[in-house]
Design a protein around this motif. Sequence first.
Motif, mmCIF file in Angstrom:
data_model
loop_
_atom_site.group_PDB
_atom_site.id
_atom_site.type_symbol
_atom_site.label_atom_id
_atom_site.label_comp_id
_atom_site.label_asym_id
_atom_site.label_seq_id
_atom_site.Cartn_x
_atom_site.Cartn_y
_atom_site.Cartn_z
ATOM 1 N N HIS A 510 0.815 -1.215 0.000
ATOM 2 C CA HIS A 510 0.000 0.000 0.000
ATOM 3 C C HIS A 510 0.852 1.270 0.000
ATOM 4 O O HIS A 510 0.309 2.365 0.126
ATOM 5 N N ARG A 511 2.157 1.082 -0.108
ATOM 6 C CA ARG A 511 3.113 2.194 -0.144
ATOM 7 C C ARG A 511 2.907 3.140 1.057
ATOM 8 O O ARG A 511 2.924 4.365 0.927
ATOM 9 N N GLU A 512 2.728 2.540 2.220
ATOM 10 C CA GLU A 512 2.640 3.308 3.475
ATOM 11 C C GLU A 512 4.083 3.556 3.946
ATOM 12 O O GLU A 512 4.584 2.913 4.871
ATOM 13 N N LEU A 513 4.747 4.524 3.305
ATOM 14 C CA LEU A 513 6.181 4.693 3.519
ATOM 15 C C LEU A 513 6.518 5.147 4.932
ATOM 16 O O LEU A 513 7.496 4.672 5.531
ATOM 17 N N GLU A 514 5.735 6.069 5.494
ATOM 18 C CA GLU A 514 6.039 6.545 6.841
ATOM 19 C C GLU A 514 5.837 5.436 7.868
ATOM 20 O O GLU A 514 6.626 5.280 8.803
ATOM 21 N N ALA A 515 4.769 4.674 7.683
ATOM 22 C CA ALA A 515 4.529 3.556 8.598
ATOM 23 C C ALA A 515 5.629 2.500 8.434
ATOM 24 O O ALA A 515 6.089 1.901 9.413
ATOM 25 N N LEU A 516 6.080 2.294 7.203
ATOM 26 C CA LEU A 516 7.158 1.334 6.958
ATOM 27 C C LEU A 516 8.462 1.831 7.572
ATOM 28 O O LEU A 516 9.246 1.047 8.134
ATOM 29 N N ARG A 517 8.693 3.147 7.487
ATOM 30 C CA ARG A 517 9.892 3.720 8.097
ATOM 31 C C ARG A 517 9.847 3.558 9.625
ATOM 32 O O ARG A 517 10.878 3.276 10.262
ATOM 33 N N ALA A 518 8.659 3.730 10.213
ATOM 34 C CA ALA A 518 8.529 3.532 11.662
ATOM 35 C C ALA A 518 8.847 2.090 12.042
ATOM 36 O O ALA A 518 9.506 1.835 13.063
ATOM 37 N N GLU A 519 8.390 1.130 11.218
ATOM 38 C CA GLU A 519 8.698 -0.271 11.504
ATOM 39 C C GLU A 519 10.200 -0.536 11.390
ATOM 40 O O GLU A 519 10.767 -1.329 12.139
ATOM 41 N N MET A 520 10.868 0.126 10.441
ATOM 42 C CA MET A 520 12.310 -0.022 10.326
ATOM 43 C C MET A 520 12.995 0.443 11.604
ATOM 44 O O MET A 520 13.871 -0.245 12.150
ATOM 45 N N HIS A 521 12.611 1.617 12.109
ATOM 46 C CA HIS A 521 13.235 2.134 13.327
ATOM 47 C C HIS A 521 12.882 1.281 14.547
ATOM 48 O O HIS A 521 13.638 1.258 15.520
ATOM 49 N N ALA A 522 11.747 0.587 14.470
ATOM 50 C CA ALA A 522 11.371 -0.303 15.573
ATOM 51 C C ALA A 522 12.094 -1.639 15.477
ATOM 52 O O ALA A 522 11.995 -2.462 16.395
ATOM 53 N N GLY A 523 12.801 -1.863 14.367
ATOM 54 C CA GLY A 523 13.555 -3.106 14.221
ATOM 55 C C GLY A 523 12.754 -4.262 13.667
ATOM 56 O O GLY A 523 13.168 -5.424 13.791
ATOM 57 N N THR A 524 11.595 -3.997 13.053
ATOM 58 C CA THR A 524 10.786 -5.077 12.488
ATOM 59 C C THR A 524 11.529 -5.723 11.316
ATOM 60 O O THR A 524 11.985 -5.013 10.410
ATOM 61 N N PRO A 525 11.667 -7.044 11.305
ATOM 62 C CA PRO A 525 12.421 -7.716 10.241
ATOM 63 C C PRO A 525 11.901 -7.374 8.850
ATOM 64 O O PRO A 525 10.688 -7.280 8.628
ATOM 65 N N LEU A 534 11.534 0.469 -2.129
ATOM 66 C CA LEU A 534 10.471 1.374 -2.561
ATOM 67 C C LEU A 534 10.977 2.796 -2.806
ATOM 68 O O LEU A 534 10.389 3.531 -3.605
ATOM 69 N N THR A 535 12.016 3.198 -2.133
ATOM 70 C CA THR A 535 12.499 4.578 -2.248
ATOM 71 C C THR A 535 13.740 4.696 -3.102
ATOM 72 O O THR A 535 14.272 5.800 -3.267
ATOM 73 N N ARG A 536 14.203 3.579 -3.667
ATOM 74 C CA ARG A 536 15.397 3.615 -4.510
ATOM 75 C C ARG A 536 15.076 4.351 -5.817
ATOM 76 O O ARG A 536 14.043 4.059 -6.446
ATOM 77 N N PRO A 537 15.901 5.298 -6.223
ATOM 78 C CA PRO A 537 15.638 6.018 -7.472
ATOM 79 C C PRO A 537 15.580 5.061 -8.655
ATOM 80 O O PRO A 537 16.322 4.078 -8.729
ATOM 81 N N GLY A 538 14.686 5.349 -9.569
ATOM 82 C CA GLY A 538 14.550 4.507 -10.746
ATOM 83 C C GLY A 538 15.707 4.716 -11.706
ATOM 84 O O GLY A 538 16.518 5.631 -11.557
#
Length: 539
Positions: A510-525, A534-538
Amino acid sequence: MPAPDPDHVHSPEQLVTALNALRGGLSYKALNKAHRALPKSTIGDLLTGRTVPVRATVVAFLTACGLDEVAQLPWLAAQDRAAAAHLHRPVGAVRVRTAVARRFGVHPSIQTAESGNELPAYIERDFDLGLREMLRPGGFVLLRGGSSTGKTRALFEAVRETLPDWWLSHGDGDGTPGPRTVLWLDELQRCPVPAGRMRSALAAGAIAVGTLWPDEYDCRIAPRIPGQPDPYAEQRELLGLAHVIDVPAVFSPAERRRAEELAADDQRLRIALNSTDAGVTQVLAAGPELIRRWTHPDLADPRQCAGRAIVTAALDARRVGARTPLTLDFLAAAAPAYLTPVQQAAAAPDWLDGALGYATTPLRGASACLTPMGAGMGVTAGFLTADYLHQHARRLRRAEPLPDAVWQALIEHHPGDTLDLADSATRRGRPETARQLHARLPPAERLRVYLNQECQRALAAAMVRDGQGGADEQVNATLAALGHWAELRERSDAGFPGAARHLVDGLARHRELEALRAEMHAGTPSAAARLSALTRPGP
């Protein structure tokens, strides 16, 4: 002649003397007549010490001497001590009846002008009877509950009442505990015992008792997550041996009534019962005071600002995997990351001493935000955060990114927890940090870690190929299809298998980038890898 005192009996010889004094002028014939299970030969063996008597013989003798069941109890305890007098003391163990509660993890209590340093009277818990019934040779009892809910105090009181003459041994000792030994495993996550050693101890007649937070328990018993390392395989097996008793965070009406009866003689209990911002046990351990100390310093006082900064640095470090004591050098290097440039400029030359004074002050005579841990007389190895504060901060700062300076301070000034920190850095999208942490390990250890991870990946692929997952997989898939990210996040944090994967996949889809970024900082695998893709330049 004074009546014999069974409480003074600690050897077979002392037992013989006391039993002879107890019978007084009763002859062997009179004793046999009073109880037919006492033939003269048995009485002779008992009163001359030719053998250490079994419990049934002592019961028959005491009955013949006219003692009822209640009066027999101290004599049976004396027989138990005499029968075990030949057993050697385990290294570092103490008698349960002489154990000091504070040395076995019982939280100090808030103090009042009248209270002194003693603990408040113990408030009987609803689960106490069941707990005491489980304290039998070969048993392993685990109290599961949050920080400052009274787990350790309840366990200590149960062991002291039920097994006063047993040895009490910390779980981090060497060797396998034998008969009449209580293996003490308070905060089991800090001193896990190999499952094989636990089985040997229980088979030898020892009793194991321990405590664990619910989330620490859940992540250890959950089936391994496909595609991820399985650091809890050994502890999952260990916890499978335990009888678990849940300790509620708040008192039941019956427990509050018992507390009310005791509060008439203890102002600390009255304060705790009148509090509205936490439960009775949490207030007694100064839990709310810890949170206020951390979250509401006087911002006009540089000492308090710096104190909050080192506490936050310590809490964040523990959140990402630093479990061993944090060094003074780490706190000094990490604290500026939590201060504004103005606050840094206002700091005095001795700012660290002032900050430590603020952070290590016991609140109302009980807990402090940071507790110094010794490494010998007059030597401080480092500092640990209060458990209650850690639980609160972990929820509050779950998705807060750790500042670069704090990661660097962990690399340079925290020699322990290398593998946990490296894994945490990887999950939080910091591969270079993970590489630097791994570089601290000897080459042979790095190779072992790599091979272990490859084996785990192969096993995970096989599990996915064979369609393993069951009910958990269906629940996770349903929540993901409905977009119920909060429920998936709770399941992920609790260690339910597959929940983290469905959460990350759904947020990415769903391209929920901010929520995905929060999971990254929380250490979610896998969150870091998916966010990067998703954020890599094309092209």
